[in-house]
Design an enzyme around this catalytic site. Structure first.
Site, PDB file in Angstrom:
ATOM      1  N   GLY A   1       6.588  -9.371 -14.679  1.00  0.00           N
ATOM      2  CA  GLY A   1       5.342  -9.479 -14.204  1.00  0.00           C
ATOM      3  C   GLY A   1       4.873  -8.748 -13.132  1.00  0.00           C
TER       4      GLY A   1
ATOM      5  N   CYS B   1      12.969   5.500   0.093  1.00  0.00           N
ATOM      6  CA  CYS B   1      12.721   5.015   1.160  1.00  0.00           C
ATOM      7  C   CYS B   1      13.285   5.612   2.527  1.00  0.00           C
ATOM      8  CB  CYS B   1      13.081   3.344   1.196  1.00  0.00           C
ATOM      9  SG  CYS B   1      15.040   3.450   0.495  1.00  0.00           S
TER      10      CYS B   1
ATOM     11  N   GLY C   1       3.752  -8.890  -8.742  1.00  0.00           N
ATOM     12  CA  GLY C   1       4.136  -9.186  -7.458  1.00  0.00           C
ATOM     13  C   GLY C   1       3.564 -10.386  -7.179  1.00  0.00           C
ATOM     14  N   PRO C   2       2.024 -10.245  -7.237  1.00  0.00           N
ATOM     15  CA  PRO C   2       1.323 -11.403  -6.724  1.00  0.00           C
ATOM     16  C   PRO C   2       1.599 -12.807  -7.498  1.00  0.00           C
ATOM     17  CG  PRO C   2       0.017  -9.605  -6.641  1.00  0.00           C
ATOM     18  CD  PRO C   2       1.191  -9.164  -7.267  1.00  0.00           C
TER      19      PRO C   2
ATOM     20  N   LYS D   1      13.186 -10.179 -10.525  1.00  0.00           N
ATOM     21  CA  LYS D   1      11.803  -9.709 -10.995  1.00  0.00           C
ATOM     22  C   LYS D   1      11.709  -8.119 -10.752  1.00  0.00           C
ATOM     23  CE  LYS D   1       7.873  -8.436  -9.236  1.00  0.00           C
ATOM     24  NZ  LYS D   1       7.193  -7.456 -10.369  1.00  0.00           N
TER      25      LYS D   1
ATOM     26  N   GLU E   1      14.477  -5.017   2.377  1.00  0.00           N
ATOM     27  CA  GLU E   1      14.497  -3.661   2.535  1.00  0.00           C
ATOM     28  C   GLU E   1      13.238  -2.965   2.331  1.00  0.00           C
ATOM     29  OE1 GLU E   1      17.381  -2.114   2.979  1.00  0.00           O
ATOM     30  OE2 GLU E   1      18.809  -3.823   2.855  1.00  0.00           O
TER      31      GLU E   1
HETATM   32  P1  NAD Z   1       5.991  -2.660  -3.538  1.00  0.00           P
HETATM   33  O1  NAD Z   1       5.914  -3.431  -2.459  1.00  0.00           O
HETATM   34  O2  NAD Z   1       4.373  -2.631  -4.193  1.00  0.00           O
HETATM   35  O3  NAD Z   1       6.663  -3.331  -4.845  1.00  0.00           O
HETATM   36  C1  NAD Z   1       7.942  -3.853  -4.995  1.00  0.00           C
HETATM   37  C2  NAD Z   1       7.997  -5.024  -5.839  1.00  0.00           C
HETATM   38  O4  NAD Z   1       7.408  -6.088  -5.006  1.00  0.00           O
HETATM   39  C3  NAD Z   1       7.640  -5.002  -6.919  1.00  0.00           C
HETATM   40  O5  NAD Z   1       8.293  -5.724  -7.892  1.00  0.00           O
HETATM   41  C4  NAD Z   1       6.440  -5.514  -7.072  1.00  0.00           C
HETATM   42  O6  NAD Z   1       5.721  -6.229  -8.183  1.00  0.00           O
HETATM   43  C5  NAD Z   1       6.679  -6.735  -6.094  1.00  0.00           C
HETATM   44  N1  NAD Z   1       5.462  -7.195  -5.259  1.00  0.00           N
HETATM   45  C6  NAD Z   1       4.248  -6.750  -4.789  1.00  0.00           C
HETATM   46  N2  NAD Z   1       3.562  -7.371  -4.188  1.00  0.00           N
HETATM   47  C7  NAD Z   1       4.187  -8.802  -3.940  1.00  0.00           C
HETATM   48  C8  NAD Z   1       3.796  -9.999  -3.437  1.00  0.00           C
HETATM   49  N3  NAD Z   1       2.570 -10.307  -2.980  1.00  0.00           N
HETATM   50  N4  NAD Z   1       4.759 -10.946  -3.708  1.00  0.00           N
HETATM   51  C9  NAD Z   1       5.944 -10.646  -4.106  1.00  0.00           C
HETATM   52  N5  NAD Z   1       6.403  -9.564  -5.097  1.00  0.00           N
HETATM   53  C10 NAD Z   1       5.403  -8.459  -4.694  1.00  0.00           C
HETATM   54  O7  NAD Z   1       6.583  -1.296  -3.551  1.00  0.00           O
HETATM   55  P2  NAD Z   1       6.806  -0.392  -4.655  1.00  0.00           P
HETATM   56  O8  NAD Z   1       5.409   0.593  -4.706  1.00  0.00           O
HETATM   57  O9  NAD Z   1       7.384  -0.774  -5.884  1.00  0.00           O
HETATM   58  O10 NAD Z   1       8.146   0.550  -3.943  1.00  0.00           O
HETATM   59  C11 NAD Z   1       7.745   1.405  -3.166  1.00  0.00           C
HETATM   60  C12 NAD Z   1       8.062   0.859  -1.593  1.00  0.00           C
HETATM   61  O11 NAD Z   1       9.434   0.384  -1.618  1.00  0.00           O
HETATM   62  C13 NAD Z   1       8.148   1.989  -0.472  1.00  0.00           C
HETATM   63  O12 NAD Z   1       7.403   1.306   0.617  1.00  0.00           O
HETATM   64  C14 NAD Z   1       9.634   2.045  -0.077  1.00  0.00           C
HETATM   65  O13 NAD Z   1       9.960   2.462   1.012  1.00  0.00           O
HETATM   66  C15 NAD Z   1      10.111   0.758  -0.478  1.00  0.00           C
HETATM   67  N6  NAD Z   1      11.599   1.132  -0.851  1.00  0.00           N
HETATM   68  C16 NAD Z   1      12.417   0.429   0.076  1.00  0.00           C
HETATM   69  C17 NAD Z   1      13.947   0.666  -0.215  1.00  0.00           C
HETATM   70  C18 NAD Z   1      14.756   0.175   1.048  1.00  0.00           C
HETATM   71  O14 NAD Z   1      16.054   0.064   0.359  1.00  0.00           O
HETATM   72  N7  NAD Z   1      14.670   0.169   2.236  1.00  0.00           N
HETATM   73  C19 NAD Z   1      14.128   0.988  -1.435  1.00  0.00           C
HETATM   74  C20 NAD Z   1      13.337   1.598  -2.054  1.00  0.00           C
HETATM   75  C21 NAD Z   1      11.879   1.397  -1.902  1.00  0.00           C
END
Ligand code: NAD
Length: 476
Positions: free
Chosen positions: A205, A283, A207-208, A174, A249
């Site tokens: 789609g 990140c 996340g939620p 996803k 991550e």
């Molecule tokens: P996000 O958490 O908003 O979204 C990440 C993914 O999770 C998206 O695909 C989103 O649709 C999904 N998602 C959101 N809510 C969800 C839920 N309730 N259940 C399941 N899936 C859900 O993050 P973002 O804004 O896309 O990315 C930025 C964040 O990602 C920053 O905090 C960054 O530090 C982190 N990040 C971490 C790494 C790492 O390797 N540690 C790498 C890149 C980004």
């Protein structure tokens, strides 16, 4: 340059693309604010179909020999290389990463990751070990649900898919709904590499809806998630019902520790470059610059001089070093943090909350440097995910280590010193998954992941490959 809107926008399930849904999510170019495409807003039923396809493909795929999977994984790397320009242009259009950076890093890091995984499998990373009368074997964990963010849309997906496929797992991806177009090209590359139908699937789609359905699905054996700590926590909660493995991550607030014997100007330049990389949206960004208190003003001056070379501009222009935030919401969030820094009394030395002059369209944020930041300020504690650097003075080495370790995160860090033993000693005291000494280069085969609330599990190379396996002991 290929038109990004031409990238496939549909789900990819059991080897077939489908883009029928009328319920859609717009994809917006953050530099122009134009809608460049739309993706289907997937449902729980779409997730169920994709997971069943992945589960059905698992027995045959997991029974292939390592050499066949290595060949296919390598073919994915070659496919990415062949479509590098198109991939880079697509990422620039969907999330605003500067095109030159996209070509060099956003495409070539994934190629490096693919090769690192293939090399590790070929070198016997998943080989059998004998312990007394037992044979300890590694077997693929099963169906993997991969959930990825928008900031490195290809790299984060490949960091999961390459080791999962190499280990013999099948996958449902996803992608982020903010930057979903790269996944369409990736699906074509994986299909062209000869990976059988059902082994790799994509459901688009939110996340939620889609993310949580994947995390909850009883036929998914493992969720590999990259994104915010907030969403990662939710994914863990949902996945707990079916006791599946969860690899996370998450975010970071990484410190660059400049020791008193370091080349200060070089250290500051490297830190500024790192923290503004990808428009400040990485990140592992070194967003806190820790300097000896008596050299704070000198460090701040050097940071401002380095930051002045980052001029916000159109990310599609090859000379651009910094583009817009990836969405309006992200821009507003970053500007809110800059305001907070001013309110809490940090010295605004460069940039600020006002819009970038001369750019009427696009979600641009002024690259910003704060000085005299106290470790307890909001901008020194929370992940901003934008081009905002905090210069923090420290009294001595112990104080520097205490400040560096004084957040809930532990993803990355850096140490600068003229004495390599001293640098190594400080690196060992940092509670973080990767530490660069004197500007050490990123390694796409070394384990990447976080301590504390930056997550659990590791990606890349041999250690990333192991994450997608179960251990089995066979006694004789
Ligand atoms: P996000 O958490 O908003 O979204 C990440 C993914 O999770 C998206 O695909 C989103 O649709 C999904 N998602 C959101 N809510 C969800 C839920 N309730 N259940 C399941 N899936 C859900 O993050 P973002 O804004 O896309 O990315 C930025 C964040 O990602 C920053 O905090 C960054 O530090 C982190 N990040 C971490 C790494 C790492 O390797 N540690 C790498 C890149 C980004």
């Amino acid at each position: 340059m290929a038109a990004p809107a031409a990238a496939r926008t549909g789900h990819f399930i059991a080897g077939a693309y489908s883009d029928q849904s009328t319920d859609r999510i717009d994809v917006v170019n953050p530099a122009t604010e134009d809608v460049i495409a739309s993706i289907p807003a997937g449902t729980e039923a779409d997730v169920d179909t994709a997971v069943r396809a992945a589960a059905a493909a698992f027995p045959a795929w997991s029974a292939t020999d390592d050499a066949a999977r290595v060949a296919m994984v390598r073919a994915i790397g070659s496919g990415l290389r062949e479509r590098a320009d198109e991939l880079a242009a697509t990422m620039t259009a969907e999330m605003g990463t500067p095109i030159t950076f996209a070509g060099k890093v956003q495409v070539l890091n994934p190629v490096g990751i693919v090769e690192g995984v293939a090399d590790a499998l070929e070198a016997g990373a998943l080989g059998t070990v004998e312990i007394g009368n037992s044979l300890v074997v590694r077997e693929p964990i099963g169906v993997v649900g991969a959930i990825t963010p928008w900031n490195f849309p290809l790299q984060q997906a490949v960091a999961k898919i390459a080791p999962a496929l190499a280990a013999g797992c099948t996958v449902v991806l996803k992608p982020s709904e903010i930057a979903p177009l790269t996944a369409g090209i990736l699906a074509e590359v994986i299909e062209a590499a000869g990976v059988p139908a059902g082994v790799f699937n994509v459901v688009h789609g939110t996340g939620p809806v889609v993310g949580e359905a994947l995390a909850a699905h009883p036929l998914v054996d493992m969720i590999s998630f990259t994104g915010s700590t907030r969403a990662g926590r939710r994914v863990s909660q949902v996945a707990a019902e079916t006791v599946k493995r969860v690899a996370l991550e998450l975010g970071g607030k990484s410190a660059s520790v400049v020791l008193d014997d370091a080349d200060l100007v070089r250290a500051v330049k490297i830190t500024v470059g790192n923290s503004f990389m990808n428009n400040g949206q990485a990140c592992s960004s070194l967003t806190r610059l820790l300097v000896p208190a008596d050299r704070h003003d000198e460090a701040l001056e050097a940071a401002v001089a380095a930051a002045a070379k980052y001029v916000s501009a159109d990310p599609a222009d090859p000379s651009t070093r910094i583009g817009p935030a990836s969405s309006a919401a992200q821009r507003d969030r970053v500007v809110g943090y800059i305001r907070k820094g001013v309110e809490e009394g940090a010295t605004l030395a460069h940039g600020g909350p006002d819009p970038v002059e001369g750019l009427d369209k696009g979600y641009y944020v002024r690259p910003t440097v704060f000085g005299n930041v106290r470790p307890d300020m909001t901008i020194a504690q929370e992940e901003i995910f934008g081009p905002v650097l905090s210069v923090i003075p420290y009294t001595d080495e112990d104080d520097a280590v205490r400040i560096a370790n004084g957040t809930v995160y532990g993803l990355a860090g850096a140490v600068f010193s003229a004495d390599s033993d001293r640098a190594m000693a400080v690196a060992k005291r940092l509670r973080a998954g990767q530490v660069d000494i004197n500007g050490g280069m990123f390694n796409t085969s070394a384990p990447f992941g976080g301590f504390k609330q930056s997550g659990n599990g590791r990606e890349y190379g041999r250690f990333g490959l192991e994450e997608f396996t179960e251990l089995k002991s066979v006694q004789r």
